[in-house]
Design a protein around this motif. Structure first.
Motif, PDB file in Angstrom:
ATOM      1  N   ASP A 192      -4.002  36.134  17.671  1.00  0.00           N
ATOM      2  CA  ASP A 192      -3.509  35.359  16.536  1.00  0.00           C
ATOM      3  C   ASP A 192      -3.356  33.875  16.865  1.00  0.00           C
ATOM      4  N   VAL A 193      -2.550  33.570  17.868  1.00  0.00           N
ATOM      5  CA  VAL A 193      -2.241  32.162  18.128  1.00  0.00           C
ATOM      6  C   VAL A 193      -3.431  31.430  18.730  1.00  0.00           C
ATOM      7  N   MET A 194      -3.995  31.959  19.803  1.00  0.00           N
ATOM      8  CA  MET A 194      -5.133  31.286  20.416  1.00  0.00           C
ATOM      9  C   MET A 194      -6.344  31.310  19.489  1.00  0.00           C
ATOM     10  N   GLY A 195      -6.541  32.432  18.800  1.00  0.00           N
ATOM     11  CA  GLY A 195      -7.661  32.506  17.872  1.00  0.00           C
ATOM     12  C   GLY A 195      -7.556  31.472  16.770  1.00  0.00           C
ATOM     13  N   ALA A 196      -6.367  31.362  16.165  1.00  0.00           N
ATOM     14  CA  ALA A 196      -6.172  30.399  15.082  1.00  0.00           C
ATOM     15  C   ALA A 196      -6.276  28.970  15.597  1.00  0.00           C
ATOM     16  N   ARG A 197      -5.698  28.708  16.759  1.00  0.00           N
ATOM     17  CA  ARG A 197      -5.769  27.348  17.309  1.00  0.00           C
ATOM     18  C   ARG A 197      -7.219  26.949  17.573  1.00  0.00           C
ATOM     19  N   ASN A 198      -7.981  27.843  18.180  1.00  0.00           N
ATOM     20  CA  ASN A 198      -9.375  27.521  18.482  1.00  0.00           C
ATOM     21  C   ASN A 198     -10.210  27.336  17.221  1.00  0.00           C
ATOM     22  N   ALA A 199      -9.759  27.940  16.122  1.00  0.00           N
ATOM     23  CA  ALA A 199     -10.451  27.761  14.842  1.00  0.00           C
ATOM     24  C   ALA A 199     -10.012  26.487  14.130  1.00  0.00           C
ATOM     25  N   GLY A 200      -8.971  25.828  14.650  1.00  0.00           N
ATOM     26  CA  GLY A 200      -8.511  24.575  14.069  1.00  0.00           C
ATOM     27  C   GLY A 200      -7.307  24.686  13.165  1.00  0.00           C
ATOM     28  N   ALA A 201      -6.678  25.871  13.099  1.00  0.00           N
ATOM     29  CA  ALA A 201      -5.550  26.086  12.196  1.00  0.00           C
ATOM     30  C   ALA A 201      -4.219  25.779  12.879  1.00  0.00           C
ATOM     31  N   VAL A 202      -3.191  25.601  12.068  1.00  0.00           N
ATOM     32  CA  VAL A 202      -1.815  25.496  12.552  1.00  0.00           C
ATOM     33  C   VAL A 202      -1.344  26.900  12.916  1.00  0.00           C
ATOM     34  N   THR A 203      -0.585  27.037  13.997  1.00  0.00           N
ATOM     35  CA  THR A 203      -0.246  28.365  14.504  1.00  0.00           C
ATOM     36  C   THR A 203       1.259  28.613  14.494  1.00  0.00           C
ATOM     37  N   VAL A 204       1.631  29.807  14.041  1.00  0.00           N
ATOM     38  CA  VAL A 204       3.026  30.260  14.081  1.00  0.00           C
ATOM     39  C   VAL A 204       3.048  31.632  14.739  1.00  0.00           C
ATOM     40  N   TRP A 205       3.797  31.736  15.818  1.00  0.00           N
ATOM     41  CA  TRP A 205       3.955  33.006  16.524  1.00  0.00           C
ATOM     42  C   TRP A 205       5.219  33.684  16.032  1.00  0.00           C
ATOM     43  N   ILE A 206       5.093  34.907  15.502  1.00  0.00           N
ATOM     44  CA  ILE A 206       6.278  35.681  15.141  1.00  0.00           C
ATOM     45  C   ILE A 206       6.558  36.661  16.269  1.00  0.00           C
ATOM     46  N   ASN A 207       7.701  36.492  16.882  1.00  0.00           N
ATOM     47  CA  ASN A 207       8.092  37.259  18.067  1.00  0.00           C
ATOM     48  C   ASN A 207       9.275  38.144  17.695  1.00  0.00           C
ATOM     49  N   ARG A 208       8.974  39.295  17.117  1.00  0.00           N
ATOM     50  CA  ARG A 208      10.026  40.192  16.640  1.00  0.00           C
ATOM     51  C   ARG A 208      10.695  40.966  17.777  1.00  0.00           C
ATOM     52  N   THR A 209      10.036  41.061  18.922  1.00  0.00           N
ATOM     53  CA  THR A 209      10.508  41.952  19.987  1.00  0.00           C
ATOM     54  C   THR A 209      11.142  41.227  21.161  1.00  0.00           C
ATOM     55  N   GLY A 210      11.217  39.905  21.118  1.00  0.00           N
ATOM     56  CA  GLY A 210      11.836  39.160  22.208  1.00  0.00           C
ATOM     57  C   GLY A 210      10.987  39.068  23.460  1.00  0.00           C
ATOM     58  N   MET A 211       9.672  39.161  23.317  1.00  0.00           N
ATOM     59  CA  MET A 211       8.800  39.075  24.486  1.00  0.00           C
ATOM     60  C   MET A 211       8.699  37.634  24.971  1.00  0.00           C
ATOM     61  N   ASP A 212       8.346  37.470  26.239  1.00  0.00           N
ATOM     62  CA  ASP A 212       8.137  36.141  26.806  1.00  0.00           C
ATOM     63  C   ASP A 212       6.735  35.661  26.473  1.00  0.00           C
ATOM     64  N   TRP A 213       6.635  34.371  26.196  1.00  0.00           N
ATOM     65  CA  TRP A 213       5.322  33.798  25.937  1.00  0.00           C
ATOM     66  C   TRP A 213       4.518  33.763  27.241  1.00  0.00           C
ATOM     67  N   PRO A 214       3.238  34.135  27.210  1.00  0.00           N
ATOM     68  CA  PRO A 214       2.421  34.115  28.435  1.00  0.00           C
ATOM     69  C   PRO A 214       2.316  32.712  29.025  1.00  0.00           C
ATOM     70  N   ASP A 215       2.605  32.584  30.306  1.00  0.00           N
ATOM     71  CA  ASP A 215       2.611  31.274  30.958  1.00  0.00           C
ATOM     72  C   ASP A 215       1.254  30.586  30.891  1.00  0.00           C
ATOM     73  N   ALA A 216       0.190  31.368  30.879  1.00  0.00           N
ATOM     74  CA  ALA A 216      -1.153  30.789  30.940  1.00  0.00           C
ATOM     75  C   ALA A 216      -1.616  30.210  29.611  1.00  0.00           C
ATOM     76  N   LEU A 217      -0.881  30.464  28.532  1.00  0.00           N
ATOM     77  CA  LEU A 217      -1.322  30.036  27.210  1.00  0.00           C
ATOM     78  C   LEU A 217      -0.484  28.877  26.696  1.00  0.00           C
TER      79      LEU A 217
END
Length: 241
Positions: A192-217
């Motif tokens: 979702d996030v990387m795909g949308a960003r690479n397509a040129g869109a604005v990105t919103v990550w919905i994190n319902r489960t409290g996961m950590d964002w991947p350090d590499a991204l």
């Protein structure tokens, strides 16, 4: 929380949403559908009564995916092919496989929307064109939310799954907007996030489960924990059109 570093607002004209695990929890719906499918097959084919168990079904599915990995890009074709192979010992197995797929597809679309989904979609539809972009295959009509979306795109062999840019660009083309006028909301950092960003869109990550964002991204433009936070994020990126 808004993660933007720049202050220039882009005029958002449309908002696209992932479906599974963004508007509803995916696993319970698929699990219920698989259990209902097995009961259906036990009823329709005597061979299945003795040969088909939960374990054997999932083993066959894993084997089928290993042998046909390209079908992961079209889960409907994958499920149809799996059923044809599973039901070879049954009478008129091709017809039964299609009936079983139709049964599964309807059951798979019996989802429980998150409580925030319908109110937020309904409110945002008043000011923006909404689109559904999914690597899955849930039926928006069966769910009862198809009227909220101006566009819906599903991964197929002709429309590659996210994070490929095809779904995002097809949405923009259909709505007559530039990619940076689209905001995409989804739960998966890569698809979702990387795909949308690479397509040129604005990105919103919905994190319902409290996961950590991947350090590499690179982080999303904004992150939220519920859709209730989304209208405020949208307003920060431009006034209602």
């Amino acid at each position: 929380m808004d993660k933007r570093q720049d202050t220039a607002l882009r005029a958002i004209k449309a908002i696209s949403f992932d479906l599974d695990d963004t508007l509803w929890e995916c696993y319970p719906a698929i699990e219920r559908a698989d259990q209902a499918l097995m009961a259906f097959l036990h009823e329709r084919c005597d061979v299945m009564k003795t040969q088909l168990t939960r374990e054997s079904f999932y083993d066959l599915r894993a084997s089928f995916i290993r042998r046909h990995p390209h079908l992961l890009g079209d889960v409907s074709l994958l499920r149809r092919g799996l059923l044809v192979e599973l039901l070879q010992a049954c009478d008129d197995h091709h017809t039964l496989a299609e009936e079983a797929y139709a049964f599964f597809y309807h059951a798979r679309s019996q989802v429980d929307l998150y409580p925030d989904a319908l109110p937020v979609l309904t409110a945002l539809k008043e000011g923006y064109a909404l689109a559904a972009l999914t690597n899955g295959n849930a039926d928006l009509g069966i769910i009862g939310i198809d009227h909220l979306f101006a566009e819906a795109h599903f991964a197929t062999l002709d429309c590659p799954a996210k994070p490929e840019p095809d779904m995002f660009h097809r949405t923009c083309d259909a709505l007559g907007i530039a990619p940076n006028e689209l905001m995409h909301v989804g739960d998966n950092p890569e698809t979702d996030v990387m795909g949308a960003r690479n397509a040129g869109a604005v990105t919103v990550w919905i994190n319902r489960t409290g996961m950590d964002w991947p350090d590499a991204l690179e982080p999303a433009d904004a992150d939220i924990t519920t859709l209730d936070e989304l209208p405020a994020i949208v307003r920060q990126w431009g006034a209602y059109v």
